[in-house]
Design a protein around this motif. Structure first.
Motif, PDB file in Angstrom:
ATOM      1  N   PRO A   1     189.875  -0.827 -70.606  1.00 29.47           N
ATOM      2  CA  PRO A   1     189.912  -2.101 -69.865  1.00 29.47           C
ATOM      3  C   PRO A   1     191.293  -2.760 -69.877  1.00 29.47           C
ATOM      4  O   PRO A   1     191.632  -3.492 -68.950  1.00 29.47           O
ATOM      5  CB  PRO A   1     188.878  -2.955 -70.608  1.00 29.47           C
ATOM      6  N   LEU A   2     192.084  -2.506 -70.921  1.00 28.29           N
ATOM      7  CA  LEU A   2     193.433  -3.083 -70.983  1.00 28.29           C
ATOM      8  C   LEU A   2     194.275  -2.632 -69.794  1.00 28.29           C
ATOM      9  O   LEU A   2     195.087  -3.400 -69.266  1.00 28.29           O
ATOM     10  CB  LEU A   2     194.108  -2.683 -72.297  1.00 28.29           C
ATOM     11  N   ARG A   3     194.092  -1.411 -69.357  1.00 24.87           N
ATOM     12  CA  ARG A   3     194.847  -0.887 -68.213  1.00 24.87           C
ATOM     13  C   ARG A   3     194.498  -1.671 -66.939  1.00 24.87           C
ATOM     14  O   ARG A   3     195.366  -1.947 -66.104  1.00 24.87           O
ATOM     15  CB  ARG A   3     194.534   0.598 -68.043  1.00 24.87           C
ATOM     16  N   VAL A   4     193.234  -2.042 -66.810  1.00 29.48           N
ATOM     17  CA  VAL A   4     192.793  -2.864 -65.679  1.00 29.48           C
ATOM     18  C   VAL A   4     193.491  -4.224 -65.735  1.00 29.48           C
ATOM     19  O   VAL A   4     193.976  -4.739 -64.725  1.00 29.48           O
ATOM     20  CB  VAL A   4     191.266  -3.048 -65.691  1.00 29.48           C
ATOM     21  N   LEU A   5     193.518  -4.801 -66.926  1.00 30.88           N
ATOM     22  CA  LEU A   5     194.133  -6.115 -67.111  1.00 30.88           C
ATOM     23  C   LEU A   5     195.613  -6.081 -66.763  1.00 30.88           C
ATOM     24  O   LEU A   5     196.124  -6.975 -66.078  1.00 30.88           O
ATOM     25  CB  LEU A   5     193.940  -6.571 -68.561  1.00 30.88           C
ATOM     26  N   LEU A   6     196.327  -5.055 -67.213  1.00 31.65           N
ATOM     27  CA  LEU A   6     197.767  -4.978 -66.989  1.00 31.65           C
ATOM     28  C   LEU A   6     198.093  -4.852 -65.501  1.00 31.65           C
ATOM     29  O   LEU A   6     199.013  -5.507 -65.002  1.00 31.65           O
ATOM     30  CB  LEU A   6     198.356  -3.805 -67.776  1.00 31.65           C
ATOM     31  N   ALA A   7     197.329  -4.040 -64.767  1.00 30.63           N
ATOM     32  CA  ALA A   7     197.555  -3.924 -63.322  1.00 30.63           C
ATOM     33  C   ALA A   7     197.269  -5.260 -62.641  1.00 30.63           C
ATOM     34  O   ALA A   7     197.993  -5.676 -61.715  1.00 30.63           O
ATOM     35  CB  ALA A   7     196.679  -2.821 -62.736  1.00 30.63           C
ATOM     36  N   SER A   8     196.233  -5.959 -63.104  1.00 32.92           N
ATOM     37  CA  SER A   8     195.888  -7.266 -62.531  1.00 32.92           C
ATOM     38  C   SER A   8     196.981  -8.286 -62.825  1.00 32.92           C
ATOM     39  O   SER A   8     197.323  -9.122 -61.971  1.00 32.92           O
ATOM     40  CB  SER A   8     194.552  -7.742 -63.104  1.00 32.92           C
TER      41      SER A   8
ATOM     42  N   GLU B   1     199.253  -3.551 -53.980  1.00 31.44           N
ATOM     43  CA  GLU B   1     199.250  -2.204 -54.556  1.00 31.44           C
ATOM     44  C   GLU B   1     198.778  -2.248 -56.011  1.00 31.44           C
ATOM     45  O   GLU B   1     198.033  -1.376 -56.464  1.00 31.44           O
ATOM     46  CB  GLU B   1     200.654  -1.612 -54.453  1.00 31.44           C
ATOM     47  N   ALA B   2     199.187  -3.287 -56.746  1.00 30.84           N
ATOM     48  CA  ALA B   2     198.758  -3.423 -58.146  1.00 30.84           C
ATOM     49  C   ALA B   2     197.260  -3.722 -58.227  1.00 30.84           C
ATOM     50  O   ALA B   2     196.563  -3.209 -59.114  1.00 30.84           O
ATOM     51  CB  ALA B   2     199.562  -4.525 -58.835  1.00 30.84           C
ATOM     52  N   LEU B   3     196.740  -4.546 -57.310  1.00 26.44           N
ATOM     53  CA  LEU B   3     195.291  -4.796 -57.279  1.00 26.44           C
ATOM     54  C   LEU B   3     194.521  -3.510 -56.999  1.00 26.44           C
ATOM     55  O   LEU B   3     193.443  -3.285 -57.567  1.00 26.44           O
ATOM     56  CB  LEU B   3     194.961  -5.842 -56.214  1.00 26.44           C
ATOM     57  N   ARG B   4     195.079  -2.674 -56.136  1.00 30.86           N
ATOM     58  CA  ARG B   4     194.431  -1.386 -55.857  1.00 30.86           C
ATOM     59  C   ARG B   4     194.371  -0.523 -57.125  1.00 30.86           C
ATOM     60  O   ARG B   4     193.339   0.087 -57.429  1.00 30.86           O
ATOM     61  CB  ARG B   4     195.190  -0.645 -54.749  1.00 30.86           C
ATOM     62  N   ARG B   5     195.481  -0.510 -57.887  1.00 31.82           N
ATOM     63  CA  ARG B   5     195.489   0.266 -59.133  1.00 31.82           C
ATOM     64  C   ARG B   5     194.521  -0.318 -60.152  1.00 31.82           C
ATOM     65  O   ARG B   5     193.912   0.415 -60.939  1.00 31.82           O
ATOM     66  CB  ARG B   5     196.906   0.316 -59.709  1.00 31.82           C
ATOM     67  N   ALA B   6     194.374  -1.638 -60.159  1.00 32.85           N
ATOM     68  CA  ALA B   6     193.406  -2.266 -61.067  1.00 32.85           C
ATOM     69  C   ALA B   6     191.989  -1.815 -60.733  1.00 32.85           C
ATOM     70  O   ALA B   6     191.190  -1.508 -61.628  1.00 32.85           O
ATOM     71  CB  ALA B   6     193.509  -3.787 -60.977  1.00 32.85           C
TER      72      ALA B   6
END
Length: 419
Positions: free
Chosen positions: A242-249, A266-271
């Motif tokens: 989940p940390l990876r989701v947070l960092l992209a967000s 683009e970052a929201l897409r990666r999240a």
């Protein structure tokens, strides 16, 4: 070392204290170290506690079987613990050197049980982050951080133990960074975040948690480019979690504030990609969680910065849907979603809609009104300066509510912005 106490008494007390054991816990450890034949011959627990006090006061030197039990409990040799030299029975100097080497390697001022307990407490305190006021959580985090730092700097550990202590220290410093930012203390937050990165690197683990904490602080310091870059660095070195989701967000949010809409999207897409399959693993309540409502909050923020209130309201509805499906309702996230939606309604010129959004949050306890919450109201207050709201009674009422809410928040945290 006290001149009044023999060296072995000082050593016994220091070894016990370094492990954070009380004298009663020391008694339990001695009993635990005894074999089945020895255990029946030991004193009662109360008598043993008195015996331990006498030993540490230097009144009498431990004899059999207690000297053996102390050595086992501390994972030390008797000669090292009580300062006695060992004769070389077979005359082999090399054999003696090897024994001394093994004894030296096994010395530690922190037992595995103590380190495990610190790790568990660190995780437990992280789990209170979402539902306990920041000042109280910070107090617990600082207490644990001081214990960990004392163990790291106050003696020596085996290499694997040192790395684990550095890992725990990094997590605690990163959590303190987040909490200090919530309490409007950004300069102190950045100091803790920087130290967290150093400790993570010493531990040989990913600094992603520390970089996430730094990215959040830089965002509140309005250093949006630095925030976006820190979040991206964390994303690149973060394990699948989940940390990876947070960092992209976080990168998306900072990029949106920077005006880089392409990077934000683009970052929201990666999240969204990183979130696939991660929801079941996310507690939703730790500082490093990013469940669906929190993802929606970042999408809402990006939409507001892009001047798209309809998209912001759609993100708010996504958060409400996630809560209705059972996602944890974190008070701060809920308040931010409401205040973000109020901003969207203000952008659309619908002040009644904005008032409806903020009304349920006005009773939030002041100790939960952290900077991440109140900043949405600061933005709303600025939007109410629009000429089209001049003379509006609804706008005046909203501004009065905003002043009351934020002033109570500052009184609760007991500190103003420090950077």
């Amino acid at each position: 070392m006290s001149d009044d106490l023999p060296a072995w008494a000082v050593r016994l007390r220091a070894e016990r204290r370094n492990r954070l054991w009380s004298q009663r816990e020391m008694a339990r450890r001695l009993v635990e170290a005894a074999d089945e034949d020895t255990r029946p011959r030991l004193s009662s627990r109360e008598t043993m506690v008195r015996r331990i006090k006498a030993y540490e006061a230097g009144h009498n030197r431990p004899g059999d079987p207690y000297r053996v039990l102390y050595a086992r409990a501390f994972a030390l040799t008797e000669s090292d613990l009580f300062g006695e030299s060992t004769a070389v029975v077979d005359g082999s100097l090399y054999g003696s050197d090897v024994i001394d080497l093994v004894a030296w390697v096994e010395q530690t001022n922190a037992g595995d049980g103590t380190i495990s307990m610190l790790a568990e407490e660190t995780q437990r305190v992280g789990g209170t982050h979402a539902h306990v006021p920041p000042k109280r959580v910070l107090s617990d985090v600082i207490r644990l951080e001081r214990h960990t730092r004392a163990l790291l700097s106050g003696g020596r550990q085996r290499l694997r133990q040192t790395r684990e202590l550095f890992r725990i220290e990094a997590d605690l410093l990163a959590h303190a960074c987040i909490l200090l930012g919530d309490l409007h203390r950004n300069a102190a937050a950045m100091t803790h975040g920087t130290a967290a990165v150093v400790c993570a690197e010493e531990a040989g683990t990913s600094p992603a948690v520390a970089l996430s904490a730094q990215a959040k602080t830089e965002r509140w310091r309005r250093r949006f480019a630095a925030s976006a870059d820190l979040a991206r660095r964390g994303y690149e070195c973060s394990p699948t979690s989940p940390l990876r989701v947070l960092l992209a967000s976080q990168e998306a949010n900072a990029a949106g504030l920077l005006g880089d809409r392409m990077r934000a999207r683009e970052a929201l897409r990666r999240a969204e990609e990183a979130a696939h399959g991660q929801q079941a693993q996310d507690s939703g309540v730790s500082p490093w969680s990013c469940p669906r409502p929190r993802q929606a909050l970042y999408a809402l923020s990006v939409a507001l910065q892009a001047g798209n209130p309809e998209e912001a309201l759609q993100a708010a509805r996504m958060a409400e849907s996630a809560w209705a499906s059972g996602d944890p309702r974190v008070p701060a996230t809920w308040a931010q979603i409401r205040f973000g939606a109020a901003n969207a309604y203000a952008m659309l010129g619908d002040l009644h809609g904005a008032a409806e959004q903020i009304a349920p949050v006005m009773g939030m306890p002041p100790e939960f009104r952290m900077s991440t919450v109140t900043n949405y109201l600061v933005e709303l207050d600025a939007r109410l300066d629009d000429r089209r709201f001049l003379g509006s009674g609804v706008a005046a009422s909203l501004r009065e509510q905003i002043r009351d809410f934020t002033s109570a928040a500052l009184s609760a945290v007991g500190s103003g912005e420090d950077s």
